[in-house]
Design a protein around this motif. Structure first.
Motif, PDB file in Angstrom:
ATOM      1  N   LYS A 126       0.824  -1.207   0.000  1.00 12.05           N
ATOM      2  CA  LYS A 126       0.000   0.000   0.000  1.00 12.05           C
ATOM      3  C   LYS A 126       0.861   1.261   0.000  1.00 12.05           C
ATOM      4  CE  LYS A 126      -3.946   0.321   0.361  1.00 12.05           C
ATOM      5  NZ  LYS A 126      -4.993   0.476  -0.689  1.00 12.05           N
ATOM      6  N   ALA A 127       2.037   1.176   0.596  1.00  8.50           N
ATOM      7  CA  ALA A 127       2.921   2.341   0.654  1.00  8.50           C
ATOM      8  C   ALA A 127       3.619   2.593  -0.676  1.00  8.50           C
ATOM      9  CB  ALA A 127       3.961   2.153   1.757  1.00  8.50           C
ATOM     10  N   LEU A 128       3.945   1.514  -1.414  1.00 10.78           N
ATOM     11  CA  LEU A 128       4.785   1.656  -2.604  1.00 10.78           C
ATOM     12  C   LEU A 128       4.160   1.110  -3.884  1.00 10.78           C
ATOM     13  CD1 LEU A 128       8.054   0.350  -0.913  1.00 10.78           C
ATOM     14  CD2 LEU A 128       7.491   2.744  -1.333  1.00 10.78           C
ATOM     15  N   SER A 129       3.073   0.382  -3.784  1.00  7.74           N
ATOM     16  CA  SER A 129       2.458  -0.462  -4.817  1.00  7.74           C
ATOM     17  C   SER A 129       3.098  -1.840  -4.748  1.00  7.74           C
ATOM     18  CB  SER A 129       2.555   0.126  -6.223  1.00  7.74           C
ATOM     19  OG  SER A 129       3.789  -0.186  -6.826  1.00  7.74           O
ATOM     20  N   TRP A 130       2.434  -2.821  -5.342  1.00  7.33           N
ATOM     21  CA  TRP A 130       2.800  -4.225  -5.124  1.00  7.33           C
ATOM     22  C   TRP A 130       4.124  -4.626  -5.754  1.00  7.33           C
ATOM     23  CZ3 TRP A 130       3.349  -7.700  -9.195  1.00  7.33           C
ATOM     24  CH2 TRP A 130       2.914  -7.260 -10.444  1.00  7.33           C
ATOM     25  N   GLU A 131       4.599  -3.887  -6.794  1.00 10.88           N
ATOM     26  CA  GLU A 131       5.788  -4.339  -7.516  1.00 10.88           C
ATOM     27  C   GLU A 131       7.029  -4.425  -6.616  1.00 10.88           C
ATOM     28  OE1 GLU A 131       3.778  -2.009  -8.644  1.00 10.88           O
ATOM     29  OE2 GLU A 131       3.264  -2.362 -10.758  1.00 10.88           O
ATOM     30  N   SER A 132       7.199  -3.447  -5.710  1.00  9.68           N
ATOM     31  CA  SER A 132       8.401  -3.430  -4.859  1.00  9.68           C
ATOM     32  C   SER A 132       8.458  -4.654  -3.949  1.00  9.68           C
ATOM     33  CB  SER A 132       8.426  -2.149  -4.017  1.00  9.68           C
ATOM     34  OG  SER A 132       8.606  -1.023  -4.833  1.00  9.68           O
ATOM     35  N   MET A 133       7.328  -4.940  -3.277  1.00 11.67           N
ATOM     36  CA  MET A 133       7.312  -6.096  -2.384  1.00 11.67           C
ATOM     37  C   MET A 133       7.383  -7.386  -3.194  1.00 11.67           C
ATOM     38  SD  MET A 133       7.375  -6.421   0.856  1.00 11.67           S
ATOM     39  CE  MET A 133       8.033  -7.991   1.420  1.00 11.67           C
ATOM     40  N   TYR A 134       6.800  -7.383  -4.372  1.00 10.72           N
ATOM     41  CA  TYR A 134       6.850  -8.559  -5.246  1.00 10.72           C
ATOM     42  C   TYR A 134       8.290  -8.878  -5.638  1.00 10.72           C
ATOM     43  CZ  TYR A 134       6.800 -11.065  -9.700  1.00 10.72           C
ATOM     44  OH  TYR A 134       7.055 -11.954 -10.724  1.00 10.72           O
ATOM     45  N   ILE A 135       9.049  -7.856  -6.049  1.00 10.65           N
ATOM     46  CA  ILE A 135      10.445  -8.079  -6.453  1.00 10.65           C
ATOM     47  C   ILE A 135      11.275  -8.566  -5.272  1.00 10.65           C
ATOM     48  CG2 ILE A 135      12.543  -6.932  -7.300  1.00 10.65           C
ATOM     49  CD1 ILE A 135      10.720  -5.081  -8.922  1.00 10.65           C
ATOM     50  N   CYS A 136      11.032  -7.986  -4.088  1.00  8.15           N
ATOM     51  CA  CYS A 136      11.756  -8.412  -2.885  1.00  8.15           C
ATOM     52  C   CYS A 136      11.469  -9.876  -2.567  1.00  8.15           C
ATOM     53  CB  CYS A 136      11.366  -7.513  -1.712  1.00  8.15           C
ATOM     54  SG  CYS A 136      12.137  -7.983  -0.151  1.00  8.15           S
ATOM     55  N   LEU A 137      10.187 -10.255  -2.560  1.00 11.18           N
ATOM     56  CA  LEU A 137       9.807 -11.641  -2.261  1.00 11.18           C
ATOM     57  C   LEU A 137      10.293 -12.588  -3.357  1.00 11.18           C
ATOM     58  CD1 LEU A 137       6.174 -11.040  -0.958  1.00 11.18           C
ATOM     59  CD2 LEU A 137       8.155 -11.721   0.403  1.00 11.18           C
ATOM     60  N   ASN A 138      10.258 -12.118  -4.598  1.00 12.68           N
ATOM     61  CA  ASN A 138      10.723 -12.931  -5.714  1.00 12.68           C
ATOM     62  C   ASN A 138      12.193 -13.295  -5.544  1.00 12.68           C
ATOM     63  OD1 ASN A 138      10.863 -14.266  -8.122  1.00 12.68           O
ATOM     64  ND2 ASN A 138      10.780 -12.447  -9.418  1.00 12.68           N
ATOM     65  N   SER A 139      12.982 -12.349  -5.016  1.00 19.14           N
ATOM     66  CA  SER A 139      14.406 -12.629  -4.804  1.00 19.14           C
ATOM     67  C   SER A 139      14.626 -13.681  -3.722  1.00 19.14           C
ATOM     68  CB  SER A 139      15.144 -11.343  -4.415  1.00 19.14           C
ATOM     69  OG  SER A 139      14.810 -10.931  -3.103  1.00 19.14           O
ATOM     70  N   LEU A 140      13.610 -13.859  -2.852  1.00 17.97           N
ATOM     71  CA  LEU A 140      13.727 -14.843  -1.765  1.00 17.97           C
ATOM     72  C   LEU A 140      13.259 -16.233  -2.180  1.00 17.97           C
ATOM     73  CD1 LEU A 140      12.360 -12.698   1.209  1.00 17.97           C
ATOM     74  CD2 LEU A 140      14.748 -13.123   0.600  1.00 17.97           C
ATOM     75  N   MET A 141      12.653 -16.351  -3.359  1.00 20.16           N
ATOM     76  CA  MET A 141      12.126 -17.645  -3.801  1.00 20.16           C
ATOM     77  C   MET A 141      13.230 -18.690  -3.932  1.00 20.16           C
ATOM     78  SD  MET A 141       8.874 -17.850  -4.004  1.00 20.16           S
ATOM     79  CE  MET A 141       8.809 -19.386  -4.915  1.00 20.16           C
ATOM     80  N   ALA A 142      14.420 -18.254  -4.323  1.00 20.48           N
ATOM     81  CA  ALA A 142      15.534 -19.201  -4.449  1.00 20.48           C
ATOM     82  C   ALA A 142      15.917 -19.780  -3.088  1.00 20.48           C
ATOM     83  CB  ALA A 142      16.739 -18.508  -5.083  1.00 20.48           C
ATOM     84  N   LEU A 143      15.651 -19.009  -2.007  1.00 20.35           N
ATOM     85  CA  LEU A 143      15.972 -19.488  -0.657  1.00 20.35           C
ATOM     86  C   LEU A 143      14.870 -20.365  -0.107  1.00 20.35           C
ATOM     87  CD1 LEU A 143      17.196 -16.101   0.842  1.00 20.35           C
ATOM     88  CD2 LEU A 143      18.606 -17.924  -0.104  1.00 20.35           C
ATOM     89  N   ASN A 144      13.616 -20.033  -0.466  1.00 23.30           N
ATOM     90  CA  ASN A 144      12.472 -20.761   0.083  1.00 23.30           C
ATOM     91  C   ASN A 144      11.481 -21.046  -1.031  1.00 23.30           C
ATOM     92  OD1 ASN A 144      10.511 -21.870   1.713  1.00 23.30           O
ATOM     93  ND2 ASN A 144       9.736 -19.893   2.425  1.00 23.30           N
ATOM     94  N   GLY A 145      11.826 -21.995  -1.875  1.00 21.67           N
ATOM     95  CA  GLY A 145      10.931 -22.373  -2.950  1.00 21.67           C
ATOM     96  C   GLY A 145       9.825 -23.298  -2.506  1.00 21.67           C
TER      97      GLY A 145
END
Length: 472
Positions: A264-283
């Motif tokens: 809500k503060a930044l729009s969903w893309e920022s949190m999406y990119i952050c979480l996407n980078s963590l997928m390799a750690l927790n797939g």
């Protein structure tokens, strides 16, 4: 569920942390109290013992609340978390990170927040606060991971902003307060446990040197150790797992809320990119009832397509200040009872004795009744039937979801969440696969010239039947 996360998750966490702190005190005090009761032969001595027990519990609770208030104001515990950290604005090569922080915090009603770096290989970030100080801490491991995972400066900046906004959400909601309550309670519990252990050891040693009653010291020691062992077993295998079950459920709601407020503060893309980078750690798509965080896929779906709010992020008065209101009210009531309402102590003493006697009698009668009537067989059958019914109901809901998703498939437009389907196939998680499709993923997406059927054939052939049924 979102309303529960936004308004009630943190207050409930504070309430549970307070109750569990009280339970910790009981686990420490009861072995001493019960051991003493076994060797009391008069009503006056029993009343004295109960009064001492009640007063000690109240004093411990007051001491914990007083210590917590001082800790929350002066930040003793918080300083231990940030003692080895460095302010990022004093590190020239991390100027881009400080810039991201300065731009992100404008979306929150927060002031005087320090952005710190912790030298650690752990991929982590956290937020802690006292009444006067607020900190967002990021590890060198997290910075290195995001920089290596994303190729462009734009994507890296968005990921850092999403992460920072997530931690600022923890700050604005005072999410670290429940843990602060537990830590304060543990400090008081350790102090009291050491005092009681010292006193009991001294008394037993004095008794043991008296020839006639030395056997009494041995009996007293073994009874105390047995009671302590039994209570610790109850605590370790019943109370603590129940606490973790509730606390981690609320913790997962709080993580979802912080993701949501970041979006809500930044729009969903920022949190999406952050979480996407963590997928390799927790797939892994799964998360159990004892998981501290939701699965990364669930977190991505939770914030997908959430638009930026035109207003700064703020929290309700109830959500933020309920914690302090509860603590100060508990402190005032405890002091009032201890100092002013002394006459009610005997009444409380009688209630305590009656309750313990009634609990013992009813428990004993219930156990004998179950044994004599062989009621344990229907109970076991009922539990088995309940689990079986739950399993059937769960599969019915999954079938209904499969039918619904099949009728509303996206088969033409590629989306940013299409790649999540591969993780669901790899983990053989049909429920998550359906949730991803329900959020709008394209079931006919092609990755590097391969369809998801080709991918399933290679990684998890058993999953092909689900894909075929959904498409049909």
């Amino acid at each position: 569920m979102r309303i529960l996360a936004n308004y009630f998750a943190n207050p409930i966490s504070v309430l549970i942390a307070t109750i569990f702190t009280f339970i910790n005190f009981l686990v420490i005090l009861l072995p001493f109290h019960l051991t003493l009761i076994l060797f009391i032969d008069s009503q006056s001595n029993l009343d004295l013992s109960n009064n001492i027990f009640i007063y000690t519990m109240i004093f411990m609770f007051i001491f914990t609340l007083a210590y917590l208030c001082l800790d929350f104001y002066y930040g003793f515990t918080i300083k231990s978390f940030v003692k080895d950290c460095v302010q990022i604005d004093k590190i020239p090569e991390l100027g881009f990170l400080q810039k991201n922080f300065d731009e992100t915090i404008k979306n929150f009603k927060l002031k005087n927040v320090e952005f710190l770096l912790k030298d650690s290989e752990e991929i982590n970030a956290f937020a802690v606060l006292s009444l006067r100080k607020k900190y967002v801490v990021i590890t060198t491991g997290m910075i290195d991971h995001i920089l290596k995972s994303l190729n462009t400066h734009e994507a890296q900046d968005k990921a850092f902003k999403g992460l920072i906004a997530h931690e600022l959400s923890h700050l604005i909601n005072w999410d670290s307060l429940p843990n602060l309550i537990l830590l304060s309670g543990q400090v008081v519990a350790v102090i009291l446990s050491n005092i009681l252990t010292f006193v009991s050891t001294l008394v037993i040693r004095i008794i043991s040197v008296i020839p006639i009653v030395s056997i009494f010291a041995v009996v007293l020691t073994y009874i105390f150790l047995l009671l302590q062992f039994l209570l610790n077993m109850v605590y370790s295998f019943i109370l603590h797992p129940l606490y973790l079950l509730v606390e981690r459920f609320l913790g997962r709601l709080i993580e979802h809320r912080s993701d949501y407020q970041s979006a809500k503060a930044l729009s969903w893309e920022s949190m999406y990119i952050c979480l996407n980078s963590l997928m390799a750690l927790n797939g892994n798509t799964f998360n159990s009832s004892f998981s501290t965080h939701p699965s990364t896929i669930n977190r991505i779906l939770h914030i997908y397509k959430i638009e930026k709010s035109p207003e700064n992020i703020k929290v309700s008065f109830f959500s933020k200040y309920f914690s302090l209101i509860l603590l100060f009210a508990s402190l005032i009531l405890s002091v009032y009872f201890l100092l002013v309402n002394f006459n009610n102590l005997n009444y409380l003493n009688e209630i305590l004795k009656d309750y313990l006697a009634l609990f013992y009698s009813n428990t004993k009668d219930l156990i004998f009744y179950i044994h004599e009537t062989k009621l344990y067989l229907p109970i076991l059958a009922s539990i088995t039937a309940a689990f079986l019914s739950f399993y059937i109901f769960k599969n019915i809901l999954l079938f209904i979801k499969k039918v619904y998703v099949s009728k509303n498939l996206n088969r033409s437009e590629n989306t940013p969440i299409d790649f999540l389907l591969l993780y669901a196939i790899q983990n053989n998680d049909l429920n998550t696969f359906l949730n991803i499709l329900k959020s709008g993923a394209n079931i006919d997406v092609v990755f590097e010239g391969h369809t998801i059927e080709t991918y399933a054939q290679h990684m998890n052939p058993k999953f092909l039947k689900h894909i075929e049924k959904i498409k049909a």
